[in-house]
Write an enzyme that holds these catalytic residues in place. Sequence first.
Site, mmCIF file in Angstrom:
data_model
loop_
_atom_site.group_PDB
_atom_site.id
_atom_site.type_symbol
_atom_site.label_atom_id
_atom_site.label_comp_id
_atom_site.label_asym_id
_atom_site.label_seq_id
_atom_site.Cartn_x
_atom_site.Cartn_y
_atom_site.Cartn_z
ATOM 1 N N ASP A 144 0.805 -1.209 0.000
ATOM 2 C CA ASP A 144 0.000 0.000 0.000
ATOM 3 C C ASP A 144 0.845 1.269 0.000
ATOM 4 O OD1 ASP A 144 -2.781 -0.445 0.159
ATOM 5 O OD2 ASP A 144 -2.802 1.083 1.754
ATOM 6 N N TYR A 200 2.988 -10.174 7.480
ATOM 7 C CA TYR A 200 2.598 -8.776 7.639
ATOM 8 C C TYR A 200 2.469 -8.418 9.111
ATOM 9 C CZ TYR A 200 0.864 -9.648 2.859
ATOM 10 O OH TYR A 200 0.731 -10.008 1.544
#
Length: 411
Positions: free
Chosen positions: A251, A314
Amino acid sequence: MKKLLENLEKILKNYYLCNNCLGRLFSQSLPEITNEEKGKIIRNFFTLMHEIGIVKIREENLSIALKKNFEKTVSKPKCFICENFFEEKINVFVENTIEKLRKTKFEKFLIETKLPKEILEREKIILKILEKNYGESIKDEINREIGKKVSEVLKKEIDKKNADIVVIVNLKINKTSVQFKSLYIFGKYKKIERGFPQLKAICPYCRGKGCLYCRGKGKLYPTSIEELIGNPLIKATQSKKAKFYASGEEDVNSLCLDWRPFVLELTKPKTREINLEEIRREINESKKIEVSDLKIVEKDFVKKVKTERSRKEYRIEIEFEEKVQNPEKIKVLSGKIIEQKLNNKIKKIKLLRVEIEKVEENIITLKLLAENELNIKNFITGKDTTPSIYQLTGKKPINILIDVIKIHSKL
Ligand SMILES: [Zn+2]
Ligand SMILES: [Zn+2]
């Protein structure tokens, strides 16, 4: 030996072959003699044997001197494999190639022939009778023979690996075309600053021309990973443009703390001699990203990078609109398969591990290991994704911070 001669006799009894196609059957030995010369040698030998009466071959296949009578009465025979390409057509393609290349700026070139499949099938028939393959493909011979003649006239080098341009000789449509060969650079990057995308985000209102919305910049962010890596390489190679391919993406507001593989395709580069170590240092000076392992690769790396499935880890910090009751329940997602809609297709990704690192008021920090790339944002908000964190907690996330902490890539 005997078997080989028998097979050759069988070929020459049933099919007429030109000198190139006959000699090519043995192109691997004595490479200093051209296929055409080899063809003549074999033809003379078989003509002699035919005259003595040891073998019997087609009249068209006899050496020129002996078939004079024959030629008066019958029209010129057509080679079974190439239909007389080497005798009648090759020079037209050579001239056409030279004409096209004279108008083009380049240093090294390469010829790539496209053949109708009938030619390849006929070549296979002959090789099957011969039983053993001592030769090369007709494609290789055409590439080499055209290349040799063009190289002599234009005084340019043929280079399979480092050609600037490729001449496509297409015998399917009897045309030649020139293609500039792209240069492909492989590498790995880490993203160490937040706030910019992987790919350059062109302004949707002006499509890059510059308008009020984008303040004349033509893009939505001052920079991107694509530009940070691409610009120094475009400059160093004097390329027209670059295209960026990576193994997944993160992102705008994410960091990528492990090495993510990528390939940069440079279009129409003027030079291929670049100092990648210097480029690496220049890119790393940005302090926004780091790159390593830069190397020149073949085109097939684009596919390798784009299709590699590798485990990703993550760290995700989610701020919810209000406190989540019993946050431990998020852990039931461990081992679950997540279904995500992507370009109208359902992608299934297994979550191998979901851990809760920290809970502070309405902020939860998770650590997550997935078997492949996952759209984390959608996994949290529930957009096109099931099951999701939102589904499970019933609380709306208002702030999400995602970092890629590990990429288990084999590239
Ligand atoms: Zn031929
Ligand atoms: Zn704009």
